[in-house]
Motif scaffolding. Structure first.
Motif, PDB file in Angstrom:
ATOM      1  N   ALA A   1      16.851  -3.732  -6.776  1.00 57.95           N
ATOM      2  CA  ALA A   1      15.714  -4.253  -6.011  1.00 57.95           C
ATOM      3  C   ALA A   1      15.396  -5.710  -6.322  1.00 57.95           C
ATOM      4  N   LEU A   2      15.779  -6.176  -7.505  1.00 54.47           N
ATOM      5  CA  LEU A   2      15.343  -7.507  -7.941  1.00 54.47           C
ATOM      6  C   LEU A   2      15.723  -8.623  -6.970  1.00 54.47           C
TER       7      LEU A   2
ATOM      8  N   LEU B   1      12.778 -10.778  -5.063  1.00 57.89           N
ATOM      9  CA  LEU B   1      12.646 -12.219  -5.290  1.00 57.89           C
ATOM     10  C   LEU B   1      12.758 -12.996  -3.983  1.00 57.89           C
ATOM     11  N   GLN B   2      13.628 -12.540  -3.091  1.00 55.04           N
ATOM     12  CA  GLN B   2      13.729 -13.203  -1.794  1.00 55.04           C
ATOM     13  C   GLN B   2      12.431 -13.041  -1.003  1.00 55.04           C
ATOM     14  N   GLY B   3      11.835 -11.856  -1.056  1.00 56.38           N
ATOM     15  CA  GLY B   3      10.555 -11.652  -0.380  1.00 56.38           C
ATOM     16  C   GLY B   3       9.417 -12.404  -1.040  1.00 56.38           C
TER      17      GLY B   3
ATOM     18  N   TYR C   1       8.738  -0.852  -6.673  1.00 63.11           N
ATOM     19  CA  TYR C   1       7.319  -1.221  -6.693  1.00 63.11           C
ATOM     20  C   TYR C   1       6.923  -1.774  -8.062  1.00 63.11           C
ATOM     21  N   VAL C   2       7.432  -1.162  -9.115  1.00 64.62           N
ATOM     22  CA  VAL C   2       7.142  -1.642 -10.466  1.00 64.62           C
ATOM     23  C   VAL C   2       7.704  -3.044 -10.669  1.00 64.62           C
ATOM     24  N   VAL C   3       8.914  -3.281 -10.153  1.00 65.21           N
ATOM     25  CA  VAL C   3       9.524  -4.611 -10.264  1.00 65.21           C
ATOM     26  C   VAL C   3       8.660  -5.649  -9.548  1.00 65.21           C
TER      27      VAL C   3
ATOM     28  N   PHE D   1       4.553 -10.142  -9.829  1.00 67.78           N
ATOM     29  CA  PHE D   1       3.229 -10.691  -9.519  1.00 67.78           C
ATOM     30  C   PHE D   1       2.431 -10.937 -10.794  1.00 67.78           C
ATOM     31  N   VAL D   2       2.533 -10.022 -11.760  1.00 66.52           N
ATOM     32  CA  VAL D   2       1.843 -10.215 -13.033  1.00 66.52           C
ATOM     33  C   VAL D   2       2.373 -11.449 -13.751  1.00 66.52           C
ATOM     34  N   ALA D   3       3.707 -11.616 -13.735  1.00 69.62           N
ATOM     35  CA  ALA D   3       4.305 -12.775 -14.395  1.00 69.62           C
ATOM     36  C   ALA D   3       3.845 -14.083 -13.761  1.00 69.62           C
ATOM     37  N   LEU D   4       3.567 -14.071 -12.459  1.00 69.50           N
ATOM     38  CA  LEU D   4       3.048 -15.269 -11.797  1.00 69.50           C
ATOM     39  C   LEU D   4       1.564 -15.478 -12.062  1.00 69.50           C
ATOM     40  N   THR D   5       0.828 -14.392 -12.177  1.00 67.71           N
ATOM     41  CA  THR D   5      -0.622 -14.482 -12.299  1.00 67.71           C
ATOM     42  C   THR D   5      -1.067 -14.882 -13.700  1.00 67.71           C
ATOM     43  N   ILE D   6      -0.378 -14.390 -14.728  1.00 66.31           N
ATOM     44  CA  ILE D   6      -0.809 -14.652 -16.101  1.00 66.31           C
ATOM     45  C   ILE D   6      -0.873 -16.148 -16.417  1.00 66.31           C
ATOM     46  N   PRO D   7       0.158 -16.960 -16.097  1.00 67.22           N
ATOM     47  CA  PRO D   7       0.021 -18.400 -16.377  1.00 67.22           C
ATOM     48  C   PRO D   7      -1.161 -19.038 -15.655  1.00 67.22           C
TER      49      PRO D   7
END
Length: 292
Positions: free
Chosen positions: A74-75, A79-81, A257-259, A264-270
């Protein structure tokens, strides 16, 4: 020449025994606090992991939600989406900031002649702040094409972005209005006494102070906007969430869905940490008497 200016005096300075003892005590306390925090964190994580792993349905849950094969599958699509989500966040964020600022200025206009504008702006803010975002998305994405208006797009990406802008403009307008209201009336009076017009006072005196004061809540709204761009998937736009949904529906495994969620979490935390840093910096400047 004073003692402070004498290099010999500076080079031969030796801290007192009490100061050395105080520094050693502070360092020992810091090391002890770090050790206690690390041990407490590891113990808590160990207990939580033990409870999850020892649960009866852990094996089935791991295969359904944490499958490495489906994660690797799925990755690339997720990532493309995600590129669509990022573009929506940038474009909608810019539109929301400009529209929200204009709406806030309209709500703070004074004089009876501007009452219709203030009433319309207030009604807009109250309506879209109370309307759930998902209902706004459904109404715009499916309602606008149903009107069959000439020249109106049916693109779900554009319609989804419009719904995001409608909702978040209301929130951002309230943030800007709160910042404008915090500027003391004496600032306006001083500007007018110097010969500035009402528009010049707002542009050169009020808005610069108001914008600086509301930077942290504005960043929080942008963080929320980044997450909510995933809701455009309900319109059929192939973003990160919809890409995960396609794979999950095809293979009956929810790991995609978990991926998508972790990305999204990795983008939001910074962004969240940057917001905290800006807030702490502004609080320090305010406590030290600096310009906020």
């Amino acid at each position: 020449m004073t003692v402070r200016d004498d290099p010999a005096q500076v080079d031969t300075y030796q801290p007192s025994a009490r100061r050395i003892e105080r520094e050693l005590y502070r360092r020992a306390r810091s090391r002890r606090a770090l050790v206690v925090a690390s041990v407490s964190t590891l113990a808590t994580a160990g207990v939580l992991i033990g409870l999850i792993v020892s649960s009866p349905g852990w094996q089935r849950t791991r295969e359904t939600f944490l499958n490495g094969h489906y994660a690797r599958l799925a990755l690339p699509d997720v990532l493309q989406g995600l590129w669509l989500n990022l573009r929506l966040m940038v474009v909608c964020g810019a539109v929301v900031l400009v529209a929200g600022l204009l709406l806030a200025v309209v709500r703070t206009l004074r004089g009876p002649v501007f009452f219709p504008l203030r009433a319309l702006a207030t009604a807009y803010v109250d309506f879209f702040r109370g309307l759930p975002l998902i209902i706004c998305l459904l109404a715009v994405v499916f309602g606008v094409p149903a009107l069959r208006l000439s020249g109106v797009t049916n693109d779900p990406v554009l319609l989804g972005g419009l719904a995001l802008c409608l909702t978040y403009t209301a929130y951002v307008a309230e943030v800007f209005r709160a910042g404008i209201e915090t500027v003391h009336p004496s600032q306006r009076a001083a500007a007018r006494s110097l010969g500035l017009s009402s528009a010049q006072t707002m542009r050169y005196v009020v808005l610069p102070q108001a914008v600086r004061r509301v930077v942290p809540p504005l960043l929080n709204d942008l963080v929320s906007l980044q997450k909510d761009t995933g809701l455009v998937s309900i319109a059929g736009a192939v973003d990160a969430v919809y890409a995960a949904q396609i794979i999950a529906s095809r293979d009956f495994n929810y790991t995609p869905y978990v991926v998508a969620g972790l990305i999204f979490v990795a983008l939001t935390i910074p962004m969240t940490r940057f917001t905290d840093w800006v807030t702490a910096r502004m609080n320090r400047r305010q406590s030290q008497g600096g310009v906020v």
